[in-house]
Write a protein that holds these residues in place. Structure first.
Motif, PDB file in Angstrom:
ATOM      1  N   LEU A  37     -84.883  81.550  85.150  1.00 54.13           N
ATOM      2  CA  LEU A  37     -85.907  80.913  85.980  1.00 54.13           C
ATOM      3  C   LEU A  37     -87.192  81.734  86.042  1.00 54.13           C
ATOM      4  O   LEU A  37     -88.252  81.213  86.374  1.00 54.13           O
ATOM      5  CB  LEU A  37     -85.355  80.692  87.398  1.00 54.13           C
ATOM      6  CG  LEU A  37     -85.908  79.499  88.167  1.00 54.13           C
ATOM      7  CD1 LEU A  37     -85.795  78.217  87.383  1.00 54.13           C
ATOM      8  CD2 LEU A  37     -85.212  79.345  89.506  1.00 54.13           C
TER       9      LEU A  37
ATOM     10  N   TRP B 160     -81.646  75.498  82.096  1.00 55.32           N
ATOM     11  CA  TRP B 160     -81.280  75.620  83.499  1.00 55.32           C
ATOM     12  C   TRP B 160     -80.095  74.738  83.897  1.00 55.32           C
ATOM     13  O   TRP B 160     -79.242  75.144  84.685  1.00 55.32           O
ATOM     14  CB  TRP B 160     -82.497  75.315  84.389  1.00 55.32           C
ATOM     15  CG  TRP B 160     -82.184  75.546  85.831  1.00 55.32           C
ATOM     16  CD1 TRP B 160     -82.015  74.629  86.803  1.00 55.32           C
ATOM     17  CD2 TRP B 160     -81.966  76.824  86.459  1.00 55.32           C
ATOM     18  NE1 TRP B 160     -81.713  75.217  87.997  1.00 55.32           N
ATOM     19  CE2 TRP B 160     -81.670  76.571  87.812  1.00 55.32           C
ATOM     20  CE3 TRP B 160     -81.979  78.140  86.015  1.00 55.32           C
ATOM     21  CZ2 TRP B 160     -81.400  77.600  88.713  1.00 55.32           C
ATOM     22  CZ3 TRP B 160     -81.713  79.162  86.917  1.00 55.32           C
ATOM     23  CH2 TRP B 160     -81.428  78.875  88.236  1.00 55.32           C
ATOM     24  N   TYR B 161     -80.042  73.516  83.351  1.00 52.41           N
ATOM     25  CA  TYR B 161     -79.013  72.598  83.819  1.00 52.41           C
ATOM     26  C   TYR B 161     -77.614  72.983  83.330  1.00 52.41           C
ATOM     27  O   TYR B 161     -76.632  72.361  83.721  1.00 52.41           O
ATOM     28  CB  TYR B 161     -79.344  71.145  83.469  1.00 52.41           C
ATOM     29  CG  TYR B 161     -79.967  70.946  82.118  1.00 52.41           C
ATOM     30  CD1 TYR B 161     -81.327  70.693  82.007  1.00 52.41           C
ATOM     31  CD2 TYR B 161     -79.207  71.004  80.971  1.00 52.41           C
ATOM     32  CE1 TYR B 161     -81.918  70.506  80.769  1.00 52.41           C
ATOM     33  CE2 TYR B 161     -79.783  70.824  79.732  1.00 52.41           C
ATOM     34  CZ  TYR B 161     -81.140  70.573  79.634  1.00 52.41           C
ATOM     35  OH  TYR B 161     -81.710  70.397  78.413  1.00 52.41           O
ATOM     36  N   TRP B 162     -77.520  74.012  82.479  1.00 54.22           N
ATOM     37  CA  TRP B 162     -76.203  74.549  82.123  1.00 54.22           C
ATOM     38  C   TRP B 162     -75.706  75.551  83.171  1.00 54.22           C
ATOM     39  O   TRP B 162     -74.559  75.995  83.123  1.00 54.22           O
ATOM     40  CB  TRP B 162     -76.272  75.270  80.764  1.00 54.22           C
ATOM     41  CG  TRP B 162     -76.338  74.361  79.579  1.00 54.22           C
ATOM     42  CD1 TRP B 162     -77.462  74.006  78.877  1.00 54.22           C
ATOM     43  CD2 TRP B 162     -75.252  73.682  78.938  1.00 54.22           C
ATOM     44  NE1 TRP B 162     -77.137  73.154  77.848  1.00 54.22           N
ATOM     45  CE2 TRP B 162     -75.779  72.944  77.867  1.00 54.22           C
ATOM     46  CE3 TRP B 162     -73.878  73.636  79.167  1.00 54.22           C
ATOM     47  CZ2 TRP B 162     -74.994  72.167  77.027  1.00 54.22           C
ATOM     48  CZ3 TRP B 162     -73.091  72.858  78.335  1.00 54.22           C
ATOM     49  CH2 TRP B 162     -73.656  72.131  77.276  1.00 54.22           C
ATOM     50  N   MET B 163     -76.628  75.935  84.073  1.00 48.49           N
ATOM     51  CA  MET B 163     -76.336  77.046  84.977  1.00 48.49           C
ATOM     52  C   MET B 163     -75.114  76.846  85.860  1.00 48.49           C
ATOM     53  O   MET B 163     -74.312  77.746  86.069  1.00 48.49           O
ATOM     54  CB  MET B 163     -77.544  77.300  85.891  1.00 48.49           C
ATOM     55  CG  MET B 163     -78.537  78.289  85.387  1.00 48.49           C
ATOM     56  SD  MET B 163     -77.848  79.886  84.933  1.00 48.49           S
ATOM     57  CE  MET B 163     -77.483  79.617  83.242  1.00 48.49           C
ATOM     58  N   SER B 164     -74.975  75.630  86.416  1.00 48.39           N
ATOM     59  CA  SER B 164     -73.870  75.431  87.367  1.00 48.39           C
ATOM     60  C   SER B 164     -72.530  75.539  86.650  1.00 48.39           C
ATOM     61  O   SER B 164     -71.569  76.101  87.199  1.00 48.39           O
ATOM     62  CB  SER B 164     -74.001  74.081  88.081  1.00 48.39           C
ATOM     63  OG  SER B 164     -73.895  73.026  87.156  1.00 48.39           O
TER      64      SER B 164
ATOM     65  N   LEU C 200     -87.191  76.418  78.357  1.00 52.55           N
ATOM     66  CA  LEU C 200     -87.163  75.770  79.666  1.00 52.55           C
ATOM     67  C   LEU C 200     -86.055  74.726  79.778  1.00 52.55           C
ATOM     68  O   LEU C 200     -85.993  73.994  80.761  1.00 52.55           O
ATOM     69  CB  LEU C 200     -88.530  75.105  79.933  1.00 52.55           C
ATOM     70  CG  LEU C 200     -89.731  76.056  79.911  1.00 52.55           C
ATOM     71  CD1 LEU C 200     -91.034  75.280  80.073  1.00 52.55           C
ATOM     72  CD2 LEU C 200     -89.615  77.097  81.015  1.00 52.55           C
ATOM     73  N   ASN C 201     -85.210  74.647  78.761  1.00 53.52           N
ATOM     74  CA  ASN C 201     -84.178  73.597  78.817  1.00 53.52           C
ATOM     75  C   ASN C 201     -82.764  74.157  78.928  1.00 53.52           C
ATOM     76  O   ASN C 201     -81.812  73.541  78.485  1.00 53.52           O
ATOM     77  CB  ASN C 201     -84.298  72.663  77.605  1.00 53.52           C
ATOM     78  CG  ASN C 201     -84.101  73.395  76.282  1.00 53.52           C
ATOM     79  OD1 ASN C 201     -83.628  74.519  76.267  1.00 53.52           O
ATOM     80  ND2 ASN C 201     -84.473  72.755  75.183  1.00 53.52           N
TER      81      ASN C 201
ATOM     82  N   GLN D 109     -90.560  74.306  75.213  1.00 57.64           N
ATOM     83  CA  GLN D 109     -89.360  73.669  75.766  1.00 57.64           C
ATOM     84  C   GLN D 109     -88.063  74.428  75.527  1.00 57.64           C
ATOM     85  O   GLN D 109     -87.146  74.398  76.336  1.00 57.64           O
ATOM     86  CB  GLN D 109     -89.232  72.242  75.219  1.00 57.64           C
ATOM     87  CG  GLN D 109     -90.047  71.253  76.012  1.00 57.64           C
ATOM     88  CD  GLN D 109     -89.838  71.411  77.504  1.00 57.64           C
ATOM     89  OE1 GLN D 109     -88.745  71.250  78.011  1.00 57.64           O
ATOM     90  NE2 GLN D 109     -90.890  71.764  78.228  1.00 57.64           N
TER      91      GLN D 109
ATOM     92  N   VAL E  83     -80.182  83.849  87.269  1.00 60.86           N
ATOM     93  CA  VAL E  83     -81.357  83.253  87.906  1.00 60.86           C
ATOM     94  C   VAL E  83     -82.622  83.953  87.413  1.00 60.86           C
ATOM     95  O   VAL E  83     -83.608  83.302  87.030  1.00 60.86           O
ATOM     96  CB  VAL E  83     -81.239  83.347  89.448  1.00 60.86           C
ATOM     97  CG1 VAL E  83     -82.534  82.916  90.112  1.00 60.86           C
ATOM     98  CG2 VAL E  83     -80.075  82.488  89.932  1.00 60.86           C
TER      99      VAL E  83
ATOM    100  N   ARG F 157     -74.602  86.313  88.783  1.00 59.31           N
ATOM    101  CA  ARG F 157     -75.371  85.165  89.283  1.00 59.31           C
ATOM    102  C   ARG F 157     -76.847  85.516  89.407  1.00 59.31           C
ATOM    103  O   ARG F 157     -77.723  84.767  88.976  1.00 59.31           O
ATOM    104  CB  ARG F 157     -74.834  84.756  90.661  1.00 59.31           C
ATOM    105  CG  ARG F 157     -73.466  84.125  90.653  1.00 59.31           C
ATOM    106  CD  ARG F 157     -73.073  83.788  92.074  1.00 59.31           C
ATOM    107  NE  ARG F 157     -71.807  83.075  92.145  1.00 59.31           N
ATOM    108  CZ  ARG F 157     -71.304  82.596  93.281  1.00 59.31           C
ATOM    109  NH1 ARG F 157     -71.942  82.760  94.415  1.00 59.31           N
ATOM    110  NH2 ARG F 157     -70.149  81.948  93.280  1.00 59.31           N
TER     111      ARG F 157
END
Lengths: 74, 613
Positions: B279, B88-92, B85-86, B82, B275, B271
């Protein structure tokens, strides 16, 4: 359904979706994230697609694969 | 199998030491690209996205990673993945708010942001907290490799830690960020290949994925642990300590990662790098670092091995690998150490020079002086990290727990202060000081019994004191958040005109300031041109571009361009940023000789030119 296994998904991806939406909203309202350009539209799909891909991955490893095969190992 | 006093064979030992020598030599080679502090700290801001992506994954995977995630993988199963994999949601927030601020404001360090956004007091607190965090992190890495070398070679922990620290510090001192990036590229590839090779070799050994999966206990097959069990590996503990605190710190306040972003040639490449990093490479790293633990568990269940969780990585790799190959896997472990420690050492050096030396001690010295100080500080940072080894050794029962304690406490006030600072215009300088100083004090209090029970207990979801190392992060987020909001509401914010380029809503203005004029976002293509030295040009920054090439790029005079060697595998090592002057009549791109030298391009060679902004 074992909710001790479901709450982690709700919690991580619930808070995650808020953070993701917050960043996108800030980008769009500032004009920096310009969805009229192809480059920024692609980024939007990647951000959302990456989120959904990871959500699908953890769902598969929560609701399906742990129960295959049904007989657990040692 | 031929064995000696250590766990592998002599051949394995030769491979490990050959690897050490190769990396130090490789890193030292790139010293030729380091002439200024900009080169030393930011690699000349010239690199391609793929190169930085690999170097970032090498930095993310620390020396502790193979040990601790294999240990957790053995004990708890695939939920050990984990951590990778946790993020990604900081990316934006990173790509659409924080990255344009740090890139277009040309921030030399995170504390510099605090000064511009909140004032000098906040900068002082931020400098102290980040240095504390980075040096504690260096200590964890150095301690881990000492533990690993002890189990492999029988060396005392401090000896192993000291040997590797000296080697890492050596090439960072010589080559700076360029050496860090290039060695991390190599080390990122090696650690992914080695970790994945061990995993797939084990799966094949067991008869395929189906057989491997069947040998895992059912409780080991879930993506997450249970919500609030066990104490030291519950979902909520890992989520708040790693997913929120550590990931937030990595993306918002880790000077080493910020310096990587500043080393990329453009925001668009940053950017693409993010990714690829989070990802593609991060999930691979999850399997590479945890896989030996999962396999170890299956091998134990199959009756082929007997071992405990703490030995999972080394014993599984040793069982599966031939002599020499095991050495390669051990080299990957050392690669993980070096690639994280080098970044942190370089980051400490950047903060010390930018935020302490240049600001308070010698404000107007020549760049060569700062470069010399940077190299000395690199040495001191390595030594300080090494000095922390005995503390970790005697204080904490496991590497995983020691790592959680550091990452779940020190960064929390900074993460809240940066997050509020970039997202909330109303967030005031007084509130930032309250968040940093008050937050650090209140988080610090929670380390002392019985205060820990009173302070962290209410946030522990019914778990015992074993969870406090993790749940301290949640307590910290709540107290720092409350401090920030309350103090903001009773103090006066800075006017919006003073926050240009420092807060969301002003990213476009930051781009204009960076360029020094109106930005050009019209889509264009890359152009190939021949470059020619022209000493009559007024300055090294301006170039004369053929009109046809400007048309291909949809560029105008005044736009910032990037000129690079057409061979992609250089990854931007031979390149430079310039500004388009008036269009030229000929078919060549005319550059000042100094710009050609800076770009490491030859007079008359073909180059690729593209519009940045």
């Amino acid at each position: 359904m074992d909710m001790a296994r479901v709450w982690p998904i709700v919690c991580q991806y619930g808070i995650g979706s808020i953070l993701l939406a917050l960043g996108i909203w800030c980008g769009i309202t500032s004009g920096y994230f310009d969805l009229t350009t192809r480059r920024d539209r692609n980024l939007l799909w990647i951000l959302v697609g990456g989120f959904l891909f990871l959500l699908a991955l953890v769902s598969v490893f929560t609701f399906w694969l742990p129960y295959i095969p049904k007989e657990a190992g040692a | 199998m031929e064995t000696s006093a250590f766990m592998g064979t002599r051949l394995d030992l030769i491979v490990v030491f050959a690897y050490f020598a190769a990396i130090v030599g490789f890193g030292s080679y790139f010293a030729r690209y380091t002439r200024t502090t900009k080169d030393f700290f930011y690699g000349g801001q010239r690199f391609a996205w793929w190169l930085i992506a690999f170097s970032c994954i090498a930095t993310t995977v620390g020396s502790y990673s193979f040990q601790k995630y294999s240990e957790q993988g053995f004990a708890y199963g695939i939920s050990s993945s984990q951590t990778y994999l946790n993020d990604w949601y900081w990316m934006s927030i990173l790509l659409l708010v924080w990255l344009p601020i740090i890139y277009y404001q040309r921030l030399g360090s995170i504390p510099e942001y605090f000064e511009r956004r909140f004032g000098p007091v906040s900068r002082a607190f931020a400098t102290a907290i980040i240095l504390l965090y980075l040096i504690a992190y260096i200590g964890i890495n150095v301690y881990t490799i000492g533990v690993v070398l002890k189990s492999l070679l029988g060396w005392p922990v401090f000896t192993g830690a000291a040997v590797t620290t000296v080697l890492v510090t050596l090439y960072v001192m010589i080559g700076g960020q360029t050496s860090v990036i290039m060695t991390d590229l190599a080390q990122g590839v090696i650690l992914l290949v080695a970790g994945l090779a061990v995993f797939f070799a084990g799966v094949v050994h067991l008869g395929g994925f189906g057989d491997f999966w069947a040998l895992l206990p059912q409780g080991h097959r879930f993506a997450f642990s249970e919500f609030n069990a066990p104490d030291k590996f519950s979902f909520i503990g890992v989520f708040v300590q790693d997913g929120l605190s550590n990931s937030g710190a990595f993306i918002l306040m880790n000077q080493g990662i910020v310096m990587r972003f500043l080393a990329i040639r453009s925001v668009h490449d940053a950017r693409k790098m993010s990714v690829c990093w989070l990802l593609v490479l991060a999930p691979l790293a999850a399997v590479a670092t945890s896989g030996a633990g999962w396999l170890g568990r299956a091998l134990v269940a199959n009756g082929e091995l007997e071992m405990g969780a703490t030995d999972a990585f080394v014993h599984t790799a040793w069982f599966l690998c031939a002599p020499g190959v095991f050495g390669f896997v051990l080299a990957a472990l050392t690669a993980a150490l070096m690639s994280t420690a080098d970044t942190l050492i370089n980051a400490v050096s950047a903060i010390f020079v930018n935020d302490i030396w240049q600001r308070h001690v010698r404000p107007d010295a020549a760049d060569a002086h700062y470069l010399k100080v940077a190299r000395i500080v690199s040495l001191a940072a390595g030594a300080l990290g090494l000095a922390l080894v005995p503390i970790y050794y005697y204080q904490y029962e496991s590497i995983y727990y020691a790592h959680a304690v550091v990452t779940g406490s020190i960064p929390v006030p900074m993460v809240i202060a940066i997050l509020f600072g970039i997202l909330w215009k109303r967030y005031t300088p007084a509130a930032a000081v309250a968040t940093l100083a008050g937050g650090l004090f209140l988080v610090g209090l929670s380390f002392f019994p019985p205060l820990d029970k009173w302070l962290i207990g209410p946030f522990a979801f019914g778990m015992g004191s074993g969870s406090y190392g993790f749940m301290r992060a949640l307590y910290g987020f709540v107290v720092c958040g409350v401090l920030g909001v309350v103090v903001s509401l009773v103090t006066k914010p800075r006017p919006l005109s003073e926050l240009t380029g420092l807060v969301t809503g002003t990213q476009l203005e930051a781009m204009r300031l960076y360029k020094g004029g109106e930005i050009n976002r019209t889509p264009g293509k890359k152009a190939r041109v021949r470059v020619q030295a022209d000493a009559t040009l007024p300055n090294p920054e301006t170039v004369v571009v053929p009109e046809a090439a400007l048309g291909v790029m949809a560029a105008r005079p005044g736009d910032i361009l990037y000129v690079s060697d057409p061979r992609w595998w250089f990854g931007g090592l031979r390149s430079v940023h310039v500004r388009a002057g008036q269009p030229g009549d000929g078919a060549v791109l005319r550059m000042h000789p100094d710009a050609l030298t800076d770009a490491h391009l030859r007079d008359g060679q073909t180059a690729v030119v593209e519009k940045i902004i």
